[in-house]
Design a protein around this motif. Structure first.
Motif, PDB file in Angstrom:
ATOM      1  N   PHE A 130       0.674  -1.267  -0.146  1.00  0.00           N
ATOM      2  CA  PHE A 130      -0.055   0.167  -0.092  1.00  0.00           C
ATOM      3  C   PHE A 130       0.751   1.247  -0.016  1.00  0.00           C
ATOM      4  CE2 PHE A 130      -2.876  -3.333   2.049  1.00  0.00           C
ATOM      5  CZ  PHE A 130      -3.988  -2.998   1.115  1.00  0.00           C
ATOM      6  N   GLY A 131       0.225   2.275  -0.402  1.00  0.00           N
ATOM      7  CA  GLY A 131       1.181   3.555  -0.411  1.00  0.00           C
ATOM      8  C   GLY A 131       2.324   3.461  -1.620  1.00  0.00           C
ATOM      9  N   ALA A 132       2.258   2.511  -2.474  1.00  0.00           N
ATOM     10  CA  ALA A 132       3.045   2.556  -3.734  1.00  0.00           C
ATOM     11  C   ALA A 132       2.493   3.372  -4.893  1.00  0.00           C
ATOM     12  CB  ALA A 132       3.320   1.147  -3.875  1.00  0.00           C
ATOM     13  N   ARG A 133       2.938   4.462  -5.106  1.00  0.00           N
ATOM     14  CA  ARG A 133       2.390   5.131  -6.537  1.00  0.00           C
ATOM     15  C   ARG A 133       3.289   4.482  -7.706  1.00  0.00           C
ATOM     16  NH1 ARG A 133       3.511  10.440  -8.249  1.00  0.00           N
ATOM     17  NH2 ARG A 133       4.956  10.713  -6.233  1.00  0.00           N
ATOM     18  N   ALA A 134       2.743   4.375  -8.568  1.00  0.00           N
ATOM     19  CA  ALA A 134       3.408   3.873  -9.636  1.00  0.00           C
ATOM     20  C   ALA A 134       3.650   5.132 -10.603  1.00  0.00           C
ATOM     21  CB  ALA A 134       2.500   2.984 -10.600  1.00  0.00           C
ATOM     22  N   LEU A 135       4.821   5.382 -10.981  1.00  0.00           N
ATOM     23  CA  LEU A 135       5.145   6.694 -11.691  1.00  0.00           C
ATOM     24  C   LEU A 135       5.227   6.322 -13.104  1.00  0.00           C
ATOM     25  CD1 LEU A 135       8.074   7.668  -9.385  1.00  0.00           C
ATOM     26  CD2 LEU A 135       5.891   8.538  -9.189  1.00  0.00           C
ATOM     27  N   ILE A 147       8.237  -1.340 -13.658  1.00  0.00           N
ATOM     28  CA  ILE A 147       7.361  -0.552 -13.256  1.00  0.00           C
ATOM     29  C   ILE A 147       8.414   0.346 -12.008  1.00  0.00           C
ATOM     30  CG2 ILE A 147       5.277  -0.290 -11.467  1.00  0.00           C
ATOM     31  CD1 ILE A 147       4.756  -3.018 -12.260  1.00  0.00           C
ATOM     32  N   HIS A 148       8.218   1.776 -12.369  1.00  0.00           N
ATOM     33  CA  HIS A 148       8.828   2.637 -11.431  1.00  0.00           C
ATOM     34  C   HIS A 148       7.793   3.258 -10.406  1.00  0.00           C
ATOM     35  CE1 HIS A 148      12.322   2.868 -14.394  1.00  0.00           C
ATOM     36  NE2 HIS A 148      11.158   2.637 -15.076  1.00  0.00           N
ATOM     37  N   TYR A 149       8.244   3.068  -9.178  1.00  0.00           N
ATOM     38  CA  TYR A 149       7.172   3.593  -8.224  1.00  0.00           C
ATOM     39  C   TYR A 149       7.738   4.329  -7.071  1.00  0.00           C
ATOM     40  CZ  TYR A 149       8.236  -0.709  -5.289  1.00  0.00           C
ATOM     41  OH  TYR A 149       8.745  -1.676  -4.494  1.00  0.00           O
ATOM     42  N   ALA A 150       6.954   4.965  -6.493  1.00  0.00           N
ATOM     43  CA  ALA A 150       7.520   5.862  -5.061  1.00  0.00           C
ATOM     44  C   ALA A 150       6.698   5.090  -3.837  1.00  0.00           C
ATOM     45  CB  ALA A 150       7.051   7.155  -5.278  1.00  0.00           C
ATOM     46  N   HIS A 151       7.615   5.168  -2.686  1.00  0.00           N
ATOM     47  CA  HIS A 151       6.895   4.450  -1.687  1.00  0.00           C
ATOM     48  C   HIS A 151       7.869   5.099  -0.397  1.00  0.00           C
ATOM     49  CE1 HIS A 151       6.465   1.109   1.649  1.00  0.00           C
ATOM     50  NE2 HIS A 151       5.120   1.262   1.408  1.00  0.00           N
ATOM     51  N   GLU A 152       7.104   5.702   0.478  1.00  0.00           N
ATOM     52  CA  GLU A 152       7.442   6.256   1.772  1.00  0.00           C
ATOM     53  C   GLU A 152       8.692   7.161   1.272  1.00  0.00           C
ATOM     54  OE1 GLU A 152       8.207   3.298   4.409  1.00  0.00           O
ATOM     55  OE2 GLU A 152       6.118   3.045   4.885  1.00  0.00           O
ATOM     56  N   GLY A 153       8.531   8.109   0.367  1.00  0.00           N
ATOM     57  CA  GLY A 153       9.227   9.170  -0.035  1.00  0.00           C
ATOM     58  C   GLY A 153      10.591   8.760  -0.653  1.00  0.00           C
ATOM     59  N   ARG A 154      10.594   7.244  -1.191  1.00  0.00           N
ATOM     60  CA  ARG A 154      11.778   6.814  -1.988  1.00  0.00           C
ATOM     61  C   ARG A 154      11.282   6.277  -3.419  1.00  0.00           C
ATOM     62  NH1 ARG A 154      17.189   7.536   0.098  1.00  0.00           N
ATOM     63  NH2 ARG A 154      16.897   8.041   2.552  1.00  0.00           N
ATOM     64  N   GLU A 155      12.168   6.359  -4.303  1.00  0.00           N
ATOM     65  CA  GLU A 155      11.664   5.636  -5.696  1.00  0.00           C
ATOM     66  C   GLU A 155      12.315   4.315  -5.744  1.00  0.00           C
ATOM     67  OE1 GLU A 155      12.184   8.111  -8.978  1.00  0.00           O
ATOM     68  OE2 GLU A 155      11.189   9.850  -8.270  1.00  0.00           O
TER      69      GLU A 155
END
Length: 409
Positions: A130-135, A147-155
Motif C-alpha cells: 500500500f502507498g506505492a504510487r506507480a510513476l 514498473i517505477h514507483y514511489a513508496h515512503e518518499g523513495r523511488e
C-alpha cells in the motif's frame, strides 16, 4: 544507506492497482504457483472503503468462492432472484432463475469483496504494498518491462516478466502503450447519477429500475439495513444542491406506481455524483503490458457490469498464465485480448441498452419516450425479450477458474 525496497526487485507478474481486479488476479496466480507483486497507491483504509458497485453476477460469485473468498460473501451477501422494472405507473418483475436456467445475482458491496481479497493476500499471498504510487511503466515491448514507483518518499523499480494494469482509466499503465498502438472507443452520456447511502431498510427486497419523464431512479441496497439509491441528474450537478428532503421527494415521484408502494425514508449518510460514459480500449495487450478492469474499459452503471467485467478479465488472464506455466505455450495469452473484448462489447451493448431505455435525455421528445415505453412493454409481455435481459443481467458464463497446483494457503 538506501532502505530496503518494500517489495522484491523482480517478479513474474507485476500488478499495478490493488482494487478487486488486481487483488483477484494476485490470488488466482498465487493458487497456480505464479509469483506476483501488487502495488497500490492508496492506503489500506482508503481501498477498503471505496464505494463502488455491489451486484455480482453468478460467474463472479462462483469465481470468488473457488479462490477462497466466499465465506463472508455467503454469510452476508443477499441473493436476488429478480429485478423490477417500474414505468408508466406499472411494475413488472423479471424472474432471473426462471429465465436463465437457474442463475441469479448477489448484492455484496465491492468494499467487502476488497476486504476479503486483502485478507487472503496478506494471510498467504505474494507482496501487497500500500502507498506505492506507480510513476511509469517502461519497456512494454521488451522481455522485462519495469514498473517505477514511489513508496515512503523513495523511488523503487520492479522488473517483471509481465505488467498488468489494474489502475483505472487514469492510471499510468495505459501510458506505457503508445497512442499509435491503441484505439479508444468512447461515448459520453448527457446525464449523471446522484448516488446516496441511507440508514434505512430497502423499500423493496429486489432492485427497482424506474423509468420516468422526470428521469431515472434506482432503488438498491448495501445490506438489510442500508439502502443505496440513485437519481438521474444533469451533468455537473453539485450534491450540495440536493438537500435530503429534495432527494426523497424526487425518489418518491419517479417511482410512482398504481400498485402498493411505500418509499422508506431515513438519514442520508453520503452523497456523490457519478458521471456516465462508455469506453473501450483496443487491444488490451501491448508487448508485455496488459490492461484489465477500468484501465481497459468503462461501462455506465445501469447494467451492473463494471466489477463483473474486471473479474472476467483477470480470470481469463490467470487461466492463460497457468497454461503458459504448465505447457510453455503462450497460445491463451496471445488470444486473451480478443477473447476478453468479445465479452466486453457484449456488456457494453447491454449497459448502453439499459441506460438509453431507462433514462430521459435532456430535451427528449415525446416520440423517443414512447419508444422507450414500447421497449419496456415488450420486455414485460414477451418471455423472449425478458430472457434476453435476464441472461445479460446475470452474466454470460465466465471462464473456469484455473486449477491450483497445490492446496491454497
Amino acid at each position: 544507506m538506501r532502505p530496503t525496497s518494500p517489495a522484491p526487485a523482480t517478479t513474474t507478474v507485476g500488478i499495478v492497482g490493488g482494487g478487486p481486479a488486481g487483488l483477484l488476479l494476485a490470488r488466482l496466480l498465487h493458487r497456480c504457483g505464479i509469483d506476483s507483486v501488487v502495488l497500490e497507491s492508496r492506503d489500506r483504509a482508503y481501498v477498503e472503503h471505496r464505494q463502488r458497485a455491489g451486484v455480482l453476477e453468478q460467474g463472479t460469485v462462483d469465481t470468488l468462492r473457488a479462490c477462497g473468498a466466499g465465506e463472508r460473501l455467503d454469510r452476508y451477501g443477499l441473493v436476488h432472484h429478480g429485478i423490477r422494472l417500474r414505468y408508466d405507473g406499472r411494475s413488472h418483475r423479471i424472474d432471473l432463475p426462471a429465465l436463465t436456467g437457474g442463475r441469479s445475482v448477489v448484492v455484496y458491496a465491492q468494499t467487502e469483496v476488497v476486504k476479503d481479497l486483502i485478507g487472503l493476500q496478506l494471510a498467504g499471498g505474494g507482496p501487497l504494498v500500500f502507498g506505492a504510487r506507480a510513476l511509469a511503466v517502461t519497456g512494454a515491448d521488451t522481455a522485462r518491462p519495469v514498473i517505477h514507483y514511489a513508496h515512503e518518499g523513495r523511488e523503487h523499480t520492479l522488473t517483471c516478466d509481465y505488467v498488468i494494469g489494474c489502475d483505472g482509466f487514469h492510471g499510468v499503465t495505459r501510458d506505457a502503450v503508445p497512442t499509435g498502438a491503441r484505439r479508444l472507443y468512447e461515448r459520453a452520456y448527457p446525464y449523471s447519477w446522484l448516488g446516496v447511502l441511507a440508514d434505512v431498510p430497502p423499500s423493496c427486497d429486489e432492485l427497482v429500475y424506474a423509468h420516468s419523464e422526470r428521469g431515472f431512479a434506482l432503488f438498491s441496497m448495501r445490506s438489510p439495513t442500508v439502502s443505496r439509491l440513485y437519481l438521474q441528474v444533469p451533468n455537473g450537478t453539485d450534491p450540495a444542491d440536493w438537500p435530503d428532503e429534495r432527494i426523497w421527494e424526487e425518489l418518491d415521484a419517479r417511482s410512482a406506481t398504481d400498485g402498493p408502494w411505500e418509499l422508506a425514508r431515513g438519514p442520508i449518510t453520503a452523497k456523490s455524483v457519478l458521471p456516465m460514459r462508455s469506453v473501450v480500449t483496443e487491444p488490451l495487450r501491448y508487448g508485455r503490458v496488459l490492461l484489465a478492469g477500468d484501465a481497459a474499459h468503462i461501462v455506465p452503471p445501469a447494467g451492473a457490469k463494471g466489477l463483473n467485467l474486471a473479474v472476467s478479465d483477470v480470470t481469463e488472464l490467470a487461466r492463460a498464465f497457468a497454461h503458459l506455466k504448465e505447457t510453455g505455450s503462450g497460445e491463451l495469452l496471445d488470444g486473451w485480448s480478443d477473447a476478453c473484448l468479445r465479452r466486453v462489447w457484449r456488456a457494453e451493448h447491454f449497459s448502453y441498452f439499459m441506460t438509453t431505455t431507462l433514462h430521459t435525455a435532456p430535451g427528449q421528445s415525446t416520440f423517443d419516450t414512447r419508444l422507450q415505453l414500447a421497449q419496456l412493454d415488450r420486455i414485460a409481455s414477451s418471455p423472449h425479450a425478458a430472457a434476453e435481459l435476464a441472461e445479460n443481467y446475470t452474466g454470460v458464463p465466465q471462464a473456469p477458474v484455473p486449477v491450483p497446483v497445490a492446496s491454497p494457503s
